[in-house]
Design an enzyme around this catalytic site. Structure first.
Site, PDB file in Angstrom:
ATOM      1  N   HIS A 291       0.832  -1.204   0.000  1.00 28.26           N
ATOM      2  CA  HIS A 291       0.000   0.000   0.000  1.00 28.26           C
ATOM      3  C   HIS A 291       0.870   1.260   0.000  1.00 28.26           C
ATOM      4  O   HIS A 291       0.574   2.240  -0.702  1.00 28.26           O
ATOM      5  CB  HIS A 291      -0.926   0.001   1.218  1.00 28.26           C
ATOM      6  N   HIS A 334       0.376  -2.684   9.536  1.00 32.83           N
ATOM      7  CA  HIS A 334       1.771  -2.890   9.135  1.00 32.83           C
ATOM      8  C   HIS A 334       2.668  -2.362  10.242  1.00 32.83           C
ATOM      9  O   HIS A 334       2.336  -1.377  10.913  1.00 32.83           O
ATOM     10  CB  HIS A 334       2.101  -2.154   7.831  1.00 32.83           C
ATOM     11  N   ASP A 338       7.913  -1.722   7.965  1.00 35.69           N
ATOM     12  CA  ASP A 338       7.355  -2.057   6.644  1.00 35.69           C
ATOM     13  C   ASP A 338       7.141  -0.799   5.802  1.00 35.69           C
ATOM     14  O   ASP A 338       7.435  -0.769   4.602  1.00 35.69           O
ATOM     15  CB  ASP A 338       6.007  -2.778   6.794  1.00 35.69           C
TER      16      ASP A 338
END
Length: 419
Positions: A291, A334, A338
């Site tokens: 994302h 996350h 990350d």
């Protein structure tokens, strides 16, 4: 093409006029090194000037294209100045000689040619016809698209494989994270992240449709996004992290049921890998965040290939990107590492690729060019070798009918070139 009247004034051109001429002839890469050049300086350029900085760092053809254009400029100036044929010194007039009977004979031709002209061979050097500076090459774009698609499919396969290795949250609790220590989880935050991502992708797609050189730019997008997802496959596989929060409800493990895994992979691909579509309920795809990759990359492409004067548009897209990334962490979907790793790899790959694409000298492998040592340099050369210089931010109306200006009811086809 410049008009004949303008040609007469080449030597009086200002630096701004020189820059306009360079842009008209699709040579924007020379605008900066020749920024202080007048028209007289321009026509005095020689081959030797391209062997020294800064010009030697701009062009890989030793300035041959620019020198050919300057020669054409000189010839057009010369032809305009002598178009009436009486200033070249070759016009001579015959003399009427009287006959003995008092009449006049035909004119004696001083050079034996009719009308008193003499025939001469004049060699005028003309530049050879050149290919477009920005060829479309849709075949290469299709190849780049297939590469990106393959990497995306491979990523979904890898998510399914890694999902089987994720330890249960009851056995291996989430790892400590500084962001999670200071911010409580907000349940709806991840939906905001995905909505922002879809808005940015939609804006980029609309902007791409209006681009003149959409083939080149989409080729770059596919190459970069494909490589980023390929890297993500590697990082996910080599290190499997536990779920970042106790709120995760991972789908059951299949324990070697390949038919069920294929169905799960197809469902993930059909849903675009988004949780908001209900297609992503697997765990393990943490290092690094896909994302964050899309939120960052779409903003970078929107900003790079839109006019600089649309600063408000850039700020809106930046805000969408930043809020989306913050919501990833706020949702505790996350780990912070990350997001940090995803942002770092995405921005560096984008900047490296475009630096190499915009500098002709970096498209040639040499001992001095350390960027040529990256593993994707050969594919990069293949995709970019025919693109000469910086791709202009040119826009055109893609539909067959013209745009209608509502205030004046004037039909026009718009072409914007903002560099």
């Amino acid at each position: 093409m410049l008009s004949a009247s303008t040609m007469k004034e080449v030597v009086y051109w200002s630096p701004k006029k020189v820059a306009d001429w360079l842009l008209e002839n699709a040579m924007p890469e020379y605008c900066e090194p020749l920024g202080h050049f007048t028209g007289q300086d321009l026509i005095n350029l020689t081959q030797e000037d391209f062997t020294k900085p800064p010009l030697c760092r701009v062009s890989s053809d030793n300035g041959q294209r620019l020198l050919d254009m300057i020669e054409t400029l000189k010839m057009e100036h010369h032809i305009e100045a002598h178009k009436n044929g009486h200033a070249n010194g070759h016009l001579s007039i015959g003399v009427d000689i009287p006959n003995p009977d008092g009449s006049f004979s035909i004119k004696i031709k001083p050079n034996g040619m009719p009308n008193g002209f003499r025939k001469e061979m004049i060699k005028i050097p003309m530049p050879e016809p050149e290919r477009s500076q920005y060829p479309m090459e849709w075949g290469k774009t299709l190849l780049a698209f297939l590469y990106a698609l393959s990497c995306f499919v491979l990523t979904t396969v890898m998510i399914s494989v890694v999902h089987e290795r994720v330890p249960p949250k009851e056995v291996q609790p989430p790892l400590p994270d500084t962001f999670f220590d200071h911010f409580n989880r907000v349940q709806w935050a991840f939906s905001i992240c995905e909505i922002n991502g879809m808005i940015l992708v939609g804006l980029w797609l609309f902007q791409w449709l209006l681009l003149k050189y959409k083939s080149i730019i989409s080729r770059r997008f596919f190459c970069i996004v494909g490589t980023l997802y390929l890297y993500r496959c590697i990082t996910m596989y080599v290190t499997t992290l536990p779920v970042p929060g106790m709120h995760f409800n991972c789908s059951p493990k299949l324990f070697g049921d390949w038919e069920a895994q294929v169905r799960r992979i197809m469902k993930l691909i059909a849903g675009g890998g988004l949780s908001i579509t209900g297609s992503h309920n697997m765990c393990g795809d943490y290092l690094y965040s896909g994302h964050t990759v899309m939120l960052t990359l779409t903003y970078l492409f929107i900003k790079e290939y839109s006019p600089r004067r649309l600063w408000w548009y850039h700020w809106i897209c930046w805000l969408l990107s930043v809020v989306g990334i913050f919501c990833i962490l706020l949702a505790h979907d996350h780990y912070t590492v990350d997001v940090v790793v995803a942002y770092y790899i995405t921005t560096r790959l984008f900047w490296w690729y475009h630096t190499m694409a915009n500098q002709q000298v970096l498209k040639e492998a040499s001992q001095m060019n350390l960027l040529a040592r990256v593993w994707w340099y050969r594919p990069f050369q293949y995709f970019e070798k025919n693109v000469q210089g910086i791709v202009p931010r040119s826009y055109h109306w893609p539909l067959p009918w013209p745009v209608v200006h509502l205030s004046r009811q004037v039909k026009y086809s718009r072409l914007v070139n903002d560099t």
